[in-house]
Design an enzyme around this catalytic site. Structure first.
Site, mmCIF file in Angstrom:
data_model
loop_
_atom_site.group_PDB
_atom_site.id
_atom_site.type_symbol
_atom_site.label_atom_id
_atom_site.label_comp_id
_atom_site.label_asym_id
_atom_site.label_seq_id
_atom_site.Cartn_x
_atom_site.Cartn_y
_atom_site.Cartn_z
ATOM 1 N N LYS A 74 0.864 -1.192 0.000
ATOM 2 C CA LYS A 74 0.000 0.000 0.000
ATOM 3 C C LYS A 74 0.891 1.230 0.000
ATOM 4 C CE LYS A 74 -4.531 0.709 0.324
ATOM 5 N NZ LYS A 74 -5.584 -0.238 -0.046
HETATM 6 N N1 GLU Z 1 -7.060 0.022 -3.588
HETATM 7 C C1 GLU Z 1 -7.721 -1.191 -3.925
HETATM 8 C C2 GLU Z 1 -7.792 -2.120 -2.725
HETATM 9 O O1 GLU Z 1 -7.701 -1.668 -1.615
HETATM 10 C C3 GLU Z 1 -7.126 -1.841 -5.169
HETATM 11 C C4 GLU Z 1 -5.694 -2.269 -5.052
HETATM 12 C C5 GLU Z 1 -5.105 -2.760 -6.363
HETATM 13 O O2 GLU Z 1 -5.798 -2.748 -7.356
HETATM 14 O O3 GLU Z 1 -3.929 -3.158 -6.340
HETATM 15 O O4 GLU Z 1 -8.027 -3.289 -2.824
#
Ligand code: GLU
Length: 418
Positions: A104
């Site tokens: 993240k």
């Molecule tokens: N932000 C989204 C999540 O929390 C997508 C993450 C992604 O596509 O890598 O799952």
């Protein structure tokens, strides 16, 4: 409302670790991220002044593949929050059985006050700061709160400039022209819709079940459209300014129009409600689709829904979760209900790496199959072991990460011994 997301993520890991009887080294590896990048991000404002804001990129685990997860721009972003979210991503990608780990990123900034050129300067600067620690086989960012295809295109372009090689697979959620995948923009909503429909059927809810959605961003607004088109009655929706309620069902396309024109759903016809009131409305399905910590203990006591689907990451605190379980309310946990986005991100990354272009139909079919399979796995493990769906999800996800850790660590130990 800010909650300690890192603590929530660790509780998630521990709940699974106890059921799996994990020993110390597994727990230590799961409790802390593999790599944590904290940077200072300078960007140029439109008046020529330079500002500096903190940014982070956390790779929690690469045991199952490159770290994967979104990048959020929000004034409340902290290193702990990003670390907690990265931890949840590891569980999410493992539960979905994707060949990816968890990561993240985030920048502590209020993007609402920034112009397009300021956002571009900020995103490109952030990309340069973390460039050494991202890559298609290392850590692959994506959209999250307050970021979309524009930001992802800037990241891909800037990364290509820094490395001297075009590399669309470094980031997902790009625009179609920059190598994005069909269906990525609606993927979180589409994945959530699949598990809501299947779970509503299992619970015997009516086909015109009443749905309340908290949060009207990318996930919430698309979900409202899809569920209303399926014949469900979306009786209330909200954004950061409050909500509107109509027990007969809202006209969702009209609400979307109102939000686009006036900036908030609260300008639409209907009874105006606060977020707290919205969460306590009579309904069959409640979908928190905004930020973490929306449902704490007092809200959990008031929920009237039979089914909650967590389209946001970490919307229920642990205490709230226990209350909901005691009250017999079924919760489809975030690691499944919000997994549509990362699943289609995985498809985008695979298409980029293989030079392929999948049709919208192929994407939708593969997403549905993954969501259905993961949901079935959850119900099976939950009933076999008498667990809530959340604990079952953690047991499944963490169990898969541990298998990968074992393969990696034991192989390394064998090498040393030989
Ligand atoms: N932000 C989204 C999540 O929390 C997508 C993450 C992604 O596509 O890598 O799952």
């Amino acid at each position: 409302m800010t909650i300690d997301l890192h603590k929530l993520a660790l509780e998630t890991i521990d709940a699974a670790a106890d059921h799996l009887h994990l020993d110390g080294w597994h727990r230590a590896l799961l409790h802390r991220p593999e790599r944590l990048t904290a940077v200072q991000v300078p960007y140029t404002a439109d008046d020529g002044s330079v500002h500096v804001v903190p940014g982070y990129r956390v790779a929690h685990s690469t045991a199952r593949g490159p770290a994967k997860g979104g990048t959020r721009f929000h004034p409340d972003v902290t290193q702990e929050e990003v670390t907690g979210l990265a931890t949840l991503m590891s569980v999410k990608t493992a539960l979905m059985n994707l060949p990816l780990g968890g990561g993240k990123g985030g920048i502590t900034v209020d993007p609402k006050g920034l112009s397009e050129t300021e956002l571009e300067s900020l995103t490109r600067s952030y990309t340069r700061s973390i460039a050494a620690n991202i890559g298609p086989d290392l850590d692959v960012p994506a959209p999250d709160v307050n970021t979309d295809a524009r930001h992802m295109d800037w990241i891909a372009d800037e990364y290509g400039r820094v490395t001297g090689r075009p590399c669309p697979g470094v980031v997902t959620g790009k625009s179609l022209t920059a190598g994005g995948s069909l269906g990525r923009d609606t993927a979180t909503a589409a994945g959530c819709r699949t598990v809501v429909r299947a779970s509503a059927e299992r619970l015997g809810l009516p086909t015109d079940a009443r749905v309340v959605i908290q949060g009207f961003g990318n996930a919430g607004a698309h979900l409202a459209t899809m569920l209303a088109a399926d014949g469900m009655r979306v009786v209330a929706v909200s954004d950061s300014r409050g909500g509107i309620h109509d027990p007969n069902g809202l006209d969702i396309p009209a609400v979307i129009e109102t939000k686009a024109t006036h900036g908030s759903v609260t300008h639409h016809a209907g009874e105006i409600v606060t977020t707290e009131e919205l969460l306590a409305l009579p309904c069959d399905v409640l979908i928190p689709a905004a930020l973490e910590g929306a449902i704490e203990a007092p809200e959990a006591e008031q929920v009237q829904a039979r089914l909650i689907a967590e389209a946001a990451n970490g919307p229920c605190t642990s205490q709230a979760d226990r209350i909901l379980a005691d009250r017999g309310i079924t919760v489809i946990p975030d690691v499944l209900a919000s997994a549509g986005g990362v699943t289609v991100s995985c498809f985008e990354w695979q298409q980029n790496e293989r030079g392929e272009r999948w049709t919208a139909h192929q994407v939708a079919e593969r997403l549905d199959a993954r969501m259905d399979r993961a949901l079935e796995d959850l119900w099976r493990v939950a009933s076999e072991r008498d667990l809530t769906l959340r604990t079952a999800a953690c047991v499944l996800g963490v169990g898969r990460i541990v298998e990968a850790l074992d393969r990696r660590e034991l192989a390394a130990t064998d090498e040393l011994a030989s």
